[in-house]
Design a protein around this motif. Structure first.
Motif, short mmCIF file in Angstrom:
data_model
loop_
_atom_site.label_atom_id
_atom_site.label_comp_id
_atom_site.label_asym_id
_atom_site.label_seq_id
_atom_site.Cartn_x
_atom_site.Cartn_y
_atom_site.Cartn_z
N ILE A 19 -3.63 8.92 6.23
CA ILE A 19 -4.00 8.07 7.36
C ILE A 19 -5.40 7.54 7.11
O ILE A 19 -6.32 8.29 6.80
CB ILE A 19 -3.95 8.86 8.69
N SER A 20 -5.58 6.23 7.26
CA SER A 20 -6.88 5.63 6.96
C SER A 20 -7.27 4.58 8.00
O SER A 20 -6.42 3.99 8.66
CB SER A 20 -6.88 5.01 5.56
N ILE A 21 -8.58 4.36 8.12
CA ILE A 21 -9.14 3.31 8.96
C ILE A 21 -10.08 2.50 8.10
O ILE A 21 -10.79 3.05 7.24
CB ILE A 21 -9.88 3.91 10.19
N SER A 22 -10.08 1.18 8.28
CA SER A 22 -10.94 0.33 7.46
C SER A 22 -11.26 -0.96 8.20
O SER A 22 -10.66 -1.26 9.24
CB SER A 22 -10.26 -0.01 6.12
N VAL A 23 -12.23 -1.70 7.67
CA VAL A 23 -12.59 -3.01 8.19
C VAL A 23 -12.34 -4.02 7.08
O VAL A 23 -13.03 -4.00 6.06
CB VAL A 23 -14.07 -3.06 8.63
N GLU A 24 -11.32 -4.87 7.29
CA GLU A 24 -10.97 -5.88 6.28
C GLU A 24 -10.82 -5.25 4.91
O GLU A 24 -11.33 -5.75 3.90
CB GLU A 24 -12.04 -6.99 6.26
N ASN A 25 -10.12 -4.12 4.88
CA ASN A 25 -9.85 -3.38 3.64
C ASN A 25 -11.11 -2.85 2.95
O ASN A 25 -11.10 -2.54 1.76
CB ASN A 25 -9.05 -4.25 2.66
N ARG A 26 -12.23 -2.77 3.70
CA ARG A 26 -13.47 -2.21 3.15
C ARG A 26 -13.91 -1.01 3.99
O ARG A 26 -13.42 -0.77 5.09
CB ARG A 26 -14.57 -3.26 3.15
N ASP A 27 -14.86 -0.25 3.44
CA ASP A 27 -15.44 0.88 4.17
C ASP A 27 -14.35 1.81 4.69
O ASP A 27 -14.33 2.21 5.86
CB ASP A 27 -16.29 0.35 5.33
N ARG A 28 -13.45 2.17 3.81
CA ARG A 28 -12.27 2.94 4.20
C ARG A 28 -12.58 4.43 4.32
O ARG A 28 -13.23 5.01 3.46
CB ARG A 28 -11.15 2.73 3.19
N ILE A 29 -12.09 5.03 5.40
CA ILE A 29 -12.10 6.49 5.56
C ILE A 29 -10.65 6.94 5.69
O ILE A 29 -9.87 6.35 6.43
CB ILE A 29 -12.90 6.91 6.81
N SER A 30 -10.28 7.97 4.96
CA SER A 30 -8.89 8.42 5.01
C SER A 30 -8.81 9.94 5.10
O SER A 30 -9.75 10.64 4.72
CB SER A 30 -8.12 7.93 3.78
N LYS A 31 -7.68 10.40 5.58
CA LYS A 31 -7.41 11.83 5.68
C LYS A 31 -6.00 12.07 5.18
O LYS A 31 -5.05 11.41 5.63
CB LYS A 31 -7.54 12.30 7.13
N THR A 32 -5.85 12.98 4.23
CA THR A 32 -4.54 13.29 3.67
C THR A 32 -4.04 14.63 4.22
O THR A 32 -4.78 15.62 4.20
CB THR A 32 -4.60 13.36 2.13
N VAL A 33 -2.82 14.62 4.72
CA VAL A 33 -2.26 15.83 5.34
C VAL A 33 -0.82 16.01 4.89
O VAL A 33 -0.13 15.05 4.54
CB VAL A 33 -2.31 15.74 6.89
N GLU A 34 -0.38 17.25 4.88
CA GLU A 34 1.03 17.58 4.66
C GLU A 34 1.48 18.41 5.85
O GLU A 34 0.76 19.31 6.29
CB GLU A 34 1.21 18.35 3.35
N ASN A 35 2.66 18.10 6.35
CA ASN A 35 3.09 18.79 7.56
C ASN A 35 4.61 18.84 7.68
O ASN A 35 5.33 18.18 6.93
CB ASN A 35 2.49 18.10 8.80
N ARG A 36 5.04 19.64 8.64
CA ARG A 36 6.45 19.72 9.01
C ARG A 36 6.52 19.68 10.52
O ARG A 36 5.86 20.48 11.20
CB ARG A 36 7.08 21.01 8.48
N PHE A 37 7.27 18.74 11.07
CA PHE A 37 7.33 18.63 12.52
C PHE A 37 8.69 18.08 12.94
O PHE A 37 9.38 17.41 12.17
CB PHE A 37 6.19 17.74 13.06
N PRO A 38 9.09 18.35 14.19
CA PRO A 38 10.40 17.89 14.67
C PRO A 38 10.32 16.49 15.27
O PRO A 38 9.25 16.03 15.67
CB PRO A 38 10.75 18.92 15.74
N SER A 39 11.45 15.83 15.35
CA SER A 39 11.51 14.54 16.03
C SER A 39 11.15 14.74 17.50
O SER A 39 11.52 15.73 18.12
CB SER A 39 12.91 13.94 15.91
N GLY A 40 10.38 13.82 18.03
CA GLY A 40 9.94 13.92 19.42
C GLY A 40 8.57 14.53 19.58
O GLY A 40 7.98 14.47 20.67
#
Length: 372
Positions: A140-161
């Motif tokens: 998951i990442s946030i950026s301004v015009e594809n610059r100054d990007r901050i991202s977080k990488t996660v692995e998870n298991r979750f149910p629908s809903g």
């Protein structure tokens, strides 16, 4: 060196002869050009060598990929622009719109909590459908015009809903660095590692009840499918090689197929056995699987469904047409765009997912709206 000036007796020096001056300048220029050409030849030679080395590396990598077993990875990207975020108060949520990928509805969302920006990817539970569990890898990442990007990488298991929330950055940092006109842009890149749920078999059961009509068991993530070798070999070059190519699996009563979604495989088998098992919720998984198994009849039925019966959005159809090289679907979908606003929204949202050929066709379409 320029020609020397001539003197008339003891008189003043005369300017050099014009012809001689021109010849001298030409000679000097020619020498400079030769030097430049020699330097360029050296540079071009170095560049050519570098390009050739890169090509060799790419070809080597492609050979390695082609020689290794392909893996039908389920990957997709969700992008969302959240507006009016500065009006959000503590505890407020903001959900993005739903995106359909591999038969499931996903949406990206944000929350303001303890003066942090939290982000999440939700898997929507379909009405009257069984709850499923998914294992994913997400960036998951946030950026301004594809610059100054901050991202977080996660692995998870979750149910629908359900949703799992992740801290991305402080609210103050978001306000100072990422808000433009009251909006922020988020993106999540997703790899679905596994989906767990009951196998839905609308047309045919391939469990032990089908044993007397089979001569091999295909084990897909501990789900056993009882099938006929000859039928699969007749339609699929992959299974033809697997069962008749002299591999170790050829003589086995049970063969394990790795990294395959059992629900997709159920529908894939139903198509080979002649059942009309293609729907909007199954076609993407089937096409992905068929990239490995190379079954003409399955591809043809998927394309026919997408061309005539699918209710998918234009952007989704063009994404599939790009990924699986379905030229007829792309041409038909683009021809059905009648309104300039629909065109603008489609290009703005999906341009990064389209092939160069489809982008060119969309550019040609733009001329019909006179919006360039």
């Amino acid at each position: 060196m320029p020609p020397a000036k001539r003197r008339r007796g003891n008189g003043p020096a005369e300017p050099p002869d014009l012809k001689e001056l021109i010849e001298t300048n030409i000679s000097n220029s020619t020498q400079e050009i030769k030097k430049t050409v020699n330097n360029l030849e050296k540079q071009v030679g170095n560049v050519s060598k570098t390009i050739l080395e890169k090509i060799e590396k790419i070809e080597s990598r492609m050979d390695q990929q082609n020689s290794s077993e392909k893996s039908p990875e389920k990957t997709f990207v969700v992008k969302e622009t959240f507006k009016d975020v500065l009006t959000m108060r503590e505890g407020d949520y903001c959900d993005g719109k739903c995106h359909e990928h591999f038969g499931q509805n996903w949406n990206l969302g944000i929350k303001r909590s303890d003066d942090y920006l939290l982000a999440y990817l939700a898997l929507k539970k379909k009405p009257n459908a069984d709850k499923i569990y998914v294992e994913t890898s997400q960036e998951i990442s946030i950026s301004v015009e594809n610059r100054d990007r901050i991202s977080k990488t996660v692995e998870n298991r979750f149910p629908s809903g359900d949703v799992l929330l992740y801290r991305l950055l402080t609210w103050k940092d978001m306000e100072q660095r990422y808000v433009r006109d009251g909006s922020i842009n988020l993106e999540v890149r997703v790899k679905v590692n596994k989906m767990e749920g009951p196998i839905r078999s609308e047309f045919h059961q391939f469990d032990v009840s089908n044993e007397k009509f089979s001569n091999v068991i295909l084990n897909v993530d501990s789900h056993k499918f009882y099938v006929l070798k000859e039928l699969l070999s007749m339609h699929s070059s992959y299974f033809d090689k697997l069962f008749t190519g002299g591999f170790q699996e050829s003589g086995k009563a049970e063969v394990i197929l790795k990294e395959v979604d059992p629900q997709d495989f159920q529908v894939f088998l139903e198509l080979i056995y002649g059942y009309p098992a293609v729907y909007d919720c199954t076609v993407e998984g089937i096409l992905l699987l068929n990239d490995i198994y190379d079954t003409k009849i399955v591809r043809e039925r998927c394309i026919a469904f997408l061309m005539e019966d699918s209710d998918m959005t234009a952007i989704k159809k063009l994404q599939l047409a790009s990924r699986y090289q379905i030229d007829g679907l792309a041409k038909k979908t683009i021809s059905e765009i009648k309104v300039a606003e629909e065109y603008r929204n489609l290009v703005a949202e999906g341009k990064d997912d389209f092939s160069p050929e489809i982008l060119k066709a969309l550019l040609d379409k733009a001329l019909t709206f006179k919006i360039l």
